[in-house]
Design a protein around this motif. Structure first.
Motif, short mmCIF file in Angstrom:
data_model
loop_
_atom_site.label_atom_id
_atom_site.label_comp_id
_atom_site.label_asym_id
_atom_site.label_seq_id
_atom_site.Cartn_x
_atom_site.Cartn_y
_atom_site.Cartn_z
N GLU A 1 -23.03 20.85 28.91
CA GLU A 1 -23.27 19.41 28.81
C GLU A 1 -22.37 18.79 27.74
N ARG A 2 -22.15 19.51 26.64
CA ARG A 2 -21.29 19.01 25.56
C ARG A 2 -19.87 18.75 26.06
N LYS A 3 -19.33 19.68 26.84
CA LYS A 3 -17.98 19.51 27.38
C LYS A 3 -17.90 18.32 28.33
N ILE A 4 -18.95 18.15 29.13
CA ILE A 4 -18.98 17.02 30.06
C ILE A 4 -19.00 15.71 29.29
N GLN A 5 -19.84 15.64 28.24
CA GLN A 5 -19.97 14.40 27.48
C GLN A 5 -18.69 14.07 26.70
N ILE A 6 -18.00 15.09 26.17
CA ILE A 6 -16.73 14.87 25.47
C ILE A 6 -15.69 14.31 26.44
N GLU A 7 -15.66 14.86 27.62
CA GLU A 7 -14.70 14.39 28.63
C GLU A 7 -14.99 12.94 29.01
N VAL A 8 -16.28 12.62 29.14
CA VAL A 8 -16.68 11.25 29.47
C VAL A 8 -16.23 10.29 28.37
N ALA A 9 -16.50 10.68 27.11
CA ALA A 9 -16.13 9.83 25.97
C ALA A 9 -14.62 9.62 25.88
N MET A 10 -13.85 10.68 26.10
CA MET A 10 -12.38 10.57 26.04
C MET A 10 -11.84 9.75 27.20
N ASN A 11 -12.48 9.84 28.35
CA ASN A 11 -12.08 9.03 29.50
C ASN A 11 -12.34 7.55 29.25
N GLU A 12 -13.29 7.27 28.34
CA GLU A 12 -13.58 5.89 27.96
C GLU A 12 -12.62 5.38 26.88
N GLY A 13 -11.67 6.24 26.48
CA GLY A 13 -10.67 5.82 25.53
C GLY A 13 -10.94 6.22 24.08
N LYS A 14 -11.98 7.02 23.84
CA LYS A 14 -12.29 7.43 22.47
C LYS A 14 -11.37 8.58 22.05
N PRO A 15 -10.88 8.55 20.79
CA PRO A 15 -10.10 9.66 20.27
C PRO A 15 -10.94 10.94 20.24
N ALA A 16 -10.28 12.09 20.28
CA ALA A 16 -10.98 13.38 20.35
C ALA A 16 -11.97 13.57 19.20
N ASP A 17 -11.57 13.21 17.96
CA ASP A 17 -12.45 13.44 16.82
C ASP A 17 -13.69 12.54 16.88
N ILE A 18 -13.49 11.30 17.31
CA ILE A 18 -14.62 10.37 17.46
C ILE A 18 -15.54 10.85 18.58
N ALA A 19 -14.93 11.31 19.67
CA ALA A 19 -15.72 11.82 20.81
C ALA A 19 -16.60 12.99 20.38
N GLU A 20 -16.05 13.89 19.57
CA GLU A 20 -16.81 15.05 19.08
C GLU A 20 -18.04 14.61 18.29
N LYS A 21 -17.85 13.61 17.39
CA LYS A 21 -18.97 13.13 16.57
C LYS A 21 -20.03 12.44 17.42
N MET A 22 -19.59 11.66 18.38
CA MET A 22 -20.54 10.97 19.26
C MET A 22 -21.37 11.98 20.05
N VAL A 23 -20.71 12.99 20.56
CA VAL A 23 -21.39 13.97 21.42
C VAL A 23 -22.33 14.85 20.61
N ALA A 24 -22.02 15.12 19.35
CA ALA A 24 -22.91 15.94 18.51
C ALA A 24 -24.30 15.31 18.43
N GLY A 25 -24.33 13.99 18.28
CA GLY A 25 -25.62 13.29 18.25
C GLY A 25 -26.31 13.30 19.61
N ARG A 26 -25.54 13.16 20.67
CA ARG A 26 -26.11 13.15 22.01
C ARG A 26 -26.75 14.49 22.36
N MET A 27 -26.17 15.57 21.85
CA MET A 27 -26.67 16.90 22.19
C MET A 27 -28.08 17.15 21.66
N LYS A 28 -28.39 16.60 20.47
CA LYS A 28 -29.75 16.74 19.94
C LYS A 28 -30.74 16.03 20.86
#
Length: 297
Positions: free
Chosen positions: A207-234
């Motif tokens: 699920e984490r990989k899917i969410q990172i890909e979604v965030a990056m497809n929305e134009g988010k930089p990789a580091d920002i995407a990682e931080k966003m997804v960390a919260g989503r995973m909880k």
């Protein structure tokens, strides 16, 4: 699914190329495949009634009507005993047969044997094969003893939804009403795990990989995407685990909170739904068959 019946309006003989409309009409009347219908119409210069007669006499129409039927309807039967409960899924082809007395008697007999002996699905199938075959002959539909699951616990609560389409068993301790409500919650929310801590690492990583890909497809930089997804995973682990989900009857509280307040607990649960995981292949659509036929030409 039943084919919408076609009404014969006329019998036009076509000396030219067989029309798509005629093929569709013949297919609707007979249930035969696209290419079979086209061939039959060519042999009769487009006369639908003559094509039906030829298909009947050749045995082709009879074979078309004998298409394999998938048993995706049926019932979940729950039987309780001291120390646990058994859930059995028995399938048939139509909802009408799922309510038939003979079918229900057979399904209940299988479930009684399951809870008495804790038999495997292979043993249950072997034990009831002769009765199953006889019932198929009597009713005229495919019937299958599909699966069995067991829940162990000194205190169990059960719930059947929509006339046996969904069955839930919850094992735990505490207030009977609370455990019954937990059954209804499991029915409605379909948790996959008991608590957020039980969610498997590979499930979270996928699920984490899917969410990172979604965030990056929305134009988010990789580091920002990682931080966003960390919260989503909880949040994700709580969404798919029973005790982390918002309780359906009091959405502002989690299931864990409700259990704690009632001095109750859930140790395990099982939810079965009729037909889940069964792929019903309706075959290609008419449009797909036309495209395939055109490609073949």
């Amino acid at each position: 699914p039943q084919t919408t019946p076609f009404v014969r309006t006329n019998s036009v003989s076509l000396n030219a190329e067989v029309t798509v409309a005629a093929i569709k009409e013949l297919r609707g009347l007979t249930g035969a495949g696209m290419m079979d219908c086209k061939k039959a119409l060519k042999e009769t210069d487009g006369d639908v009634e003559a094509a039906i007669e030829n298909m009947r006499t050749s045995g082709q129409l009879k074979a078309a009507k004998k298409a394999t039927k998938v048993a995706a309807e049926g019932q979940i039967i729950i039987k309780s005993s001291d120390g646990g409960a058994a859930l059995v899924e028995v399938n048939c082809q139509t909802d009408f047969v799922a309510k038939d007395e003979s079918f229900l008697a057979f399904a209940n007999k299988v479930a009684d044997a399951a809870v008495a002996d804790k038999a495997s699905i292979e043993d249950l199938k072997a034990q009831f094969e002769e009765e199953r075959v006889a019932l198929v002959a009597k009713i005229g539909e495919n019937i299958e003893v599909r699966r069995v699951s067991y829940v162990e616990g000194e205190q169990v609560s059960t719930y059947l939804h929509n006339g046996g389409k969904i069955g839930v068993v919850v094992a735990g301790n505490g207030d009977d009403t609370v455990l019954k409500n937990m059954c209804m919650h499991v029915c409605a929310s379909s948790p996959q795990f008991l608590s957020p801590d039980d969610v498997a690492d590979d499930v979270i990583e996928k699920e984490r990989k899917i969410q990172i890909e979604v965030a990056m497809n929305e134009g988010k930089p990789a580091d920002i995407a990682e931080k966003m997804v960390a919260g989503r995973m909880k949040k994700f682990a709580g969404e798919i685990a029973l005790k982390g989900q918002p309780f359906v009857m009091e959405p502002k509280k989690s299931v864990a909170d409700v259990l704690k307040e009632a001095k109750s607990d859930v140790s395990s649960f099982i939810r079965l739904e009729v037909g889940e995981g069964i792929v019903v292949d309706d075959g290609p659509s008419f449009a797909e068959e036309v495209a395939a036929m055109a490609g073949g030409n």
